[in-house]
Design a protein around this motif. Sequence first.
Motif, short mmCIF file in Angstrom:
data_model
loop_
_atom_site.label_atom_id
_atom_site.label_comp_id
_atom_site.label_asym_id
_atom_site.label_seq_id
_atom_site.Cartn_x
_atom_site.Cartn_y
_atom_site.Cartn_z
N GLU A 234 0.85 -1.18 0.00
CA GLU A 234 0.00 0.00 0.00
C GLU A 234 0.90 1.25 0.00
N GLY A 235 0.65 2.18 -0.89
CA GLY A 235 1.44 3.41 -0.96
C GLY A 235 2.78 3.24 -1.67
N ARG A 236 2.98 2.03 -2.24
CA ARG A 236 4.26 1.83 -2.94
C ARG A 236 4.06 1.59 -4.44
N VAL A 237 2.84 1.83 -4.91
CA VAL A 237 2.58 1.72 -6.35
C VAL A 237 2.29 3.12 -6.89
N TRP A 238 2.97 3.42 -7.99
CA TRP A 238 2.90 4.77 -8.53
C TRP A 238 2.64 4.76 -10.03
N GLU A 239 2.09 5.89 -10.48
CA GLU A 239 1.95 6.08 -11.91
C GLU A 239 2.54 7.46 -12.24
N LYS B 103 8.98 7.49 -3.83
CA LYS B 103 8.35 8.13 -4.99
C LYS B 103 9.35 8.12 -6.15
N PRO B 104 9.00 7.55 -7.26
CA PRO B 104 9.99 7.38 -8.32
C PRO B 104 10.31 8.65 -9.11
N TYR B 105 9.38 9.59 -9.13
CA TYR B 105 9.53 10.77 -10.00
C TYR B 105 8.73 11.90 -9.35
N PRO B 106 9.24 13.10 -9.42
CA PRO B 106 8.55 14.19 -8.70
C PRO B 106 7.07 14.33 -9.06
N ALA B 107 6.75 14.05 -10.35
CA ALA B 107 5.35 14.24 -10.75
C ALA B 107 4.52 12.98 -10.59
N ALA B 108 5.08 11.92 -9.98
CA ALA B 108 4.36 10.65 -9.85
C ALA B 108 3.23 10.77 -8.82
N TRP B 109 2.17 9.96 -9.04
CA TRP B 109 1.05 9.98 -8.09
C TRP B 109 0.79 8.54 -7.59
N PRO B 110 0.47 8.38 -6.31
CA PRO B 110 0.23 7.03 -5.77
C PRO B 110 -1.12 6.50 -6.27
N VAL B 111 -1.16 5.16 -6.50
CA VAL B 111 -2.42 4.54 -6.94
C VAL B 111 -2.70 3.30 -6.08
N GLU B 112 -3.93 2.81 -6.21
CA GLU B 112 -4.32 1.62 -5.44
C GLU B 112 -3.57 0.39 -6.00
N ALA B 113 -3.04 -0.41 -5.12
CA ALA B 113 -2.25 -1.57 -5.57
C ALA B 113 -3.14 -2.73 -5.97
N ALA B 114 -2.64 -3.49 -6.94
CA ALA B 114 -3.31 -4.74 -7.35
C ALA B 114 -2.34 -5.90 -7.12
#
Lengths: 290, 396
Positions: free
Chosen positions: A221-226, A262-273
């Motif tokens: 949780e909180g470790r998946v980003w787009e 956070k991988p990139y400054p503009a990245a946003w967290p998403v719900e993990a699958a």
Amino acid sequence: MELELDCIKKQFKNKIAVDRVSFRMRPGIYGLLGANGAGKTTLMRMMAGILRPDEGRIHLDGIDVSEEAYRDKLGYLPQEFGYYPNFKTEDFMMYLASLKGLTKTRARAVTRELLELVGLSDVSEKKIKTFSGGMKQRLGIAQAMLNNPRLLILDEPTAGLDPKERVKFRNMISRLGRDRIILLSTHIVSDVEYIADQILIMKDGRILHAGTLKEILSEIEGRVWECVVPREELTRLAEEFAVINVREEKDGIFLRLAGDRKPYPAAWPVEAALEDLYLFYFRQEGEMYV
Amino acid sequence: MRILELMGYEYKKMFNRRSFWLNIIAGFLLMGTSGFLMLTGKVYLEGEFAYTHMEYINAEKEAGSSINGIRLDEKTLTEAQKKWNERQKLVPGKDITKDNFLEIQREYLPYVFISRLGRWEEDEQNAQMFYEDRAERQMALWNSGKLSDEEIKYLKEQDSRIERPWKYAYNDAYGQFQSLNFTNIMILSILIVICLSPVFAEEYTTHVDALMLSAKNGRKRVITAKILTGLSFAAVLSLTGYLAMLAEQVIIYGKGDLSAPMQVILELEDYAYPFSTGKMLLITLACSVLASLLSAVIVMMCSARMKSSFGPAVTGILMAFLPVFSGIVPESFRGIHMFVQAFPGNFGTYKSIFSNQLMGIGNLLFPAYIYVPVFYAAAAAVMIALAARGYLRRQL
């Protein structure tokens, strides 16, 4: 009903395939996830009684895995499903029913019922060698259920099934899982996601995580980003993070990644699958999915 | 009941293989053909066709049957020698022509048969010495085989129990059967090897072993069913094979007289065992079938311990061919000779069953038709245990 694995270990020469696994299972569907070589098949073979653990014990309601009474309650579909090419479908089922101790009358009725269930009743007089891969797999599933097992072990049961057959299979397993222990392993994450009550993540012979889908997903949780990044960033990010999805877009590259930061400054967290979790855990050192 | 059901499926697996039927048909054709090859062909006298082999065999059968039941006493032997001497003096081309050959044979053949049993080679053979000459030949044979005094005493005692004078019977059918048994044993061994080599190995190659070993009856009961299938198949196949070959020879040469001593069959005249022809045949059949059963057990053991049916098939075929070389082991190499004679691809020939070399345990002596089956039973028990262990441990 309870299946208990108590500190199970299996070693092949220098390779530890299963490393002191302990686990308890009660009626329900258990999905075993792991990369190739994680030890899933070895663990399942030990649970099916065809491979002897070097250490530890396996018992079902106090009955040891080596006992006939254990096998009486067991249904097993091995990864490599074996059959006699020249046997007709019904004869093969009748033979396995005989091996499982069913009377002829009972075997005939159950065979008919199961072949109907897996959609093979119209080919019951056909030789197995004429079957497609999916038909053989369905036959494998049917034979595993001949003795109405309390413990059903299915090693890669959906391999070779087309999407329609997979959905049918998932529905069937869901119905069966109410009053028995079902353990299935697969590479198809969505199969586990849809039907498993409990998910076991296996890596390097050990169970890393076990729990419901929700519990498991909380691990990442909180470790998946787009994010959308310039093309030149892709290689650097792929080295550092598990890249789950890559898509070309007109203003850059769309990425779905899993990582501790956070991988990139503009990245946003998403719900993990579950697939995110799978790729996050089974990403090898330095391995890139792009 | 469950075992019988599982045996039924083992047979089904076997019958489902096309190679099984090809193998059985080819094997029986080969045995059947070798059995009546003697009937084919023609004989030429002085460059002219005289008669067919079939005609000659019929003449022999007729001549031999005409003296069935006759006692080989002094009177008969003297008469036989007189006739045999007459026959020796006939000159081919002058006294014997293509036109009168069969007629002459009909007159003299009965006495020729007796002369063969006495191994008469000279005109001045003393007919009264028929049994004494035989005793001398036996003693020479026993000495060359380096038999102990106890063995010689035992064989002499056995020999004394043969009723004298011997009752003659034209038992060539059984003699021919004995001669053909060497090849029959080999062919049947090969058939058994090819049919049974997949018994256990097939489960590994088809990957059905995982399903079996995880099933309630997939261990002890399956092993028992497989072993019983192999043994029953070998017993039925070999018994059918031997009886069919025996029937073929009886059709060709006639049924003779089973109560006559086995010594009236050519090649068996110097053996010491006091058996009638009928008893000799029963012992031969029993020993041959036992040899087939041991072949089956050896192949099943290999099948359970090897990864495919190729290994057991090659091992079994080599084992079946090994007796071809048994002749090169002289009797004086006692231990090796006895071992080679007891080999399953060999045991069933009269030389191996009625061997003069005996097994001594303490003060007791046992002939091959007793000690070899006992050895077979012990070996089979060990090999069955190894087969079961091999099958169960392959996965574990």
